[in-house]
Design an enzyme around this catalytic site. Structure first.
Site, PDB file in Angstrom:
ATOM      1  N   LYS A 108       1.976  -3.867   6.656  1.00  0.00           N
ATOM      2  CA  LYS A 108       2.366  -3.786   5.238  1.00  0.00           C
ATOM      3  C   LYS A 108       3.886  -3.693   5.122  1.00  0.00           C
ATOM      4  O   LYS A 108       4.513  -4.347   4.303  1.00  0.00           O
ATOM      5  CB  LYS A 108       1.685  -2.591   4.554  1.00  0.00           C
ATOM      6  CG  LYS A 108       0.183  -2.764   4.376  1.00  0.00           C
ATOM      7  CD  LYS A 108      -0.157  -3.926   3.458  1.00  0.00           C
ATOM      8  CE  LYS A 108      -1.600  -4.338   3.516  1.00  0.00           C
ATOM      9  NZ  LYS A 108      -1.901  -5.668   3.001  1.00  0.00           N
ATOM     10  N   TYR A 147      -1.928  -1.384  11.082  1.00  0.00           N
ATOM     11  CA  TYR A 147      -2.177  -1.838   9.709  1.00  0.00           C
ATOM     12  C   TYR A 147      -0.993  -1.489   8.806  1.00  0.00           C
ATOM     13  O   TYR A 147      -0.465  -2.341   8.084  1.00  0.00           O
ATOM     14  CB  TYR A 147      -3.471  -1.193   9.158  1.00  0.00           C
ATOM     15  CG  TYR A 147      -3.627  -1.415   7.666  1.00  0.00           C
ATOM     16  CD1 TYR A 147      -4.039  -2.634   7.172  1.00  0.00           C
ATOM     17  CD2 TYR A 147      -3.317  -0.399   6.749  1.00  0.00           C
ATOM     18  CE1 TYR A 147      -4.154  -2.855   5.799  1.00  0.00           C
ATOM     19  CE2 TYR A 147      -3.419  -0.607   5.391  1.00  0.00           C
ATOM     20  CZ  TYR A 147      -3.846  -1.834   4.919  1.00  0.00           C
ATOM     21  OH  TYR A 147      -3.939  -2.043   3.559  1.00  0.00           O
ATOM     22  N   SER A 199       0.835  -1.198   0.000  1.00  0.00           N
ATOM     23  CA  SER A 199       0.000   0.000   0.000  1.00  0.00           C
ATOM     24  C   SER A 199       0.871   1.249   0.000  1.00  0.00           C
ATOM     25  O   SER A 199       1.980   1.250   0.555  1.00  0.00           O
ATOM     26  CB  SER A 199      -0.842  -0.030   1.276  1.00  0.00           C
ATOM     27  OG  SER A 199      -1.455   1.208   1.512  1.00  0.00           O
TER      28      SER A 199
END
Ligand code: NAD
Ligand code: WQD
Length: 343
Positions: free
Chosen positions: A157, A153, A128
């Site tokens: 990644k 989160y 991302s």
């Protein structure tokens, strides 16, 4: 000749289902695995209807290594995997960090470990633009330094990118690509698959379409006092079908052995920065309707502006974003109408 088979883990989800369609249409066999924790089986049915192919579906939790082995790896002859399966709500990850670390890291490490153990070489990972944080310069290239993650989160990644890099570098014959998605929006033009947000949407476009459908009273534009031309945040909104096609290009690169190193990273964006207010007005114009919106305060944690330099993906993958933003916003609205039974 036997077709190349691709495992799509998290393939009942938003991006995974669109990617499954594009893979089948490009001539690959696909097997979808998902635990339906954030999706519905209707997405798999949509993939089958669009493609006319009875794509196999395996209901499995990627955190369960033994179940993955017996239900998936022992049964299907794939050499490539695209790993979408993850929890993705940034705010929720701050509330439930352990759930996010467990699900996002364990599921990926299981897939990676089983790929390695069974001699299957190619793996794509859904990363991302969140890994860049608030960039010092626009647009961001793959060389733009990653900033410390601001949420669990985002941290998953970054960690998964590093786990992929280290694993393929240490495993003869393995190859991995991390695709850093910018902001995926829209839906398949058939309106048979699209995004299925649970509860109140956190993302801009689902909030817009639900407001247009009357499910939400008013869109809050989070801030018009940022140092941008119109004061609202800038993002790189990429059509989900274009994004799906980038996966097909990346898989092809690995199968054909055109990768320059065992681990590669590509930005997957359009290269165009669009502000929140511009997007709202484009949605209104493209769909011929008026949206109820108001300017609200800034949302904590928002990046001021970020958009991609997609040159590396354009040149190395032979891929570029092609869909027109108006078509994308029409597809987003068509999908919402399909969901709500609006004519
Ligand atoms: P999504 O929630 O629609 O899809 C994820 C799918 O994975 C869901 O179907 C869910 O049921 C499944 N899943 C989750 N944990 C699982 C597990 N342990 N075992 C099996 N299945 C599991 O999300 P999406 O928008 O399609 O995102 C796909 C990937 O792309 C995610 O990794 C996400 O972090 C990443 N990503 C998304 C965006 C975005 O804005 N949508 C942007 C950048 C990166
Ligand atoms: C876009 C813009 C909001 C809702 C998130 C994740 C990121 C990545 C993509 C996974 C922002 C504004 C939004 C609303 C608004 N996901 N907005 N009113 O924040 O760019 O990125 O999704 O990796 O990690 O953080 O996307 O769609 O939430 O917001 O004004 O009701 O829309 O402030 O400027 P974001 P988004």
């Amino acid at each position: 000749m036997k077709k190349h088979c691709v495992l799509v883990s998290g393939g009942a989800g938003y991006i995974g289902s669109h990617t499954a369609v594009e893979l089948v249409e490009a001539g690959y066999d696909v097997v979808i695995a998902d635990n339906l924790s954030n999706s519905e089986i209707t997405a798999v049915e949509g993939v089958r209807r669009i493609t006319g192919v009875e794509v196999p579906f395996v209901e499995v939790d990627c955190c369960d290594r033994e179940a993955l082995r017996t239900k998936l790896f022992d049964r299907y002859a794939f050499d490539s995997a695209i790993h979408f399966a993850a929890f993705k709500a940034v705010n929720e990850s701050v509330q439930k960090p352990l759930e996010y670390y467990r699900n996002n890291l364990t599921s990926f490490m299981n897939i990676l470990d089983l790929m390695r153990a069974t001699g299957r070489p190619n793996i794509l990972f859904s990363s991302s633009c969140t890994v860049y944080g608030e960039p010092d310069r626009q647009p961001v290239t793959e060389e733009t330094p990653r900033k410390p993650a601001t949420s669990p989160y985002g941290n998953t990644k970054q960690m998964c990118e590093d786990i992929l890099r280290d694993t393929v570098n240490a495993s003869e014959g393995m190859k991995g690509i991390a695709l850093r998605y910018f902001n995926p929006i829209g839906a398949h033009p058939s309106a048979l698959i699209g995004e299925l947000p649970r509860g109140v949407p956190q993302n801009l476009v689902p909030y817009i379409t639900q407001t247009a459908a009357g499910l939400r009273e008013c869109l809050s534009v989070f801030g018009d006092d940022y140092p941008t031309p119109d004061g609202s945040n800038i993002r790189d909104y990429i059509d989900v079908v274009d994004l799906a096609r980038a996966h097909v290009a990346a898989i092809r690169r690995l199968i054909e052995g055109k990768n320059r190193s065992a681990y590669e990273i590509f930005n997957i964006g359009t290269g165009n920065g669009v502000s929140v207010l511009e997007l709202v007005h484009r949605f209104e114009q493209a769909n011929g309707l008026k949206l109820n919106y108001r300017i609200a305060g800034r949302r904590a944690g928002d990046i001021i502006a970020i958009w991609a330099d997609p040159t590396r993906a354009n040149e190395e993958l032979g891929w570029r974003a092609e869909r027109d933003l108006d078509d994308t916003l029409r597809a987003a609205w068509a999908w919402e109408k399909h969901l709500r039974g609006i004519e």
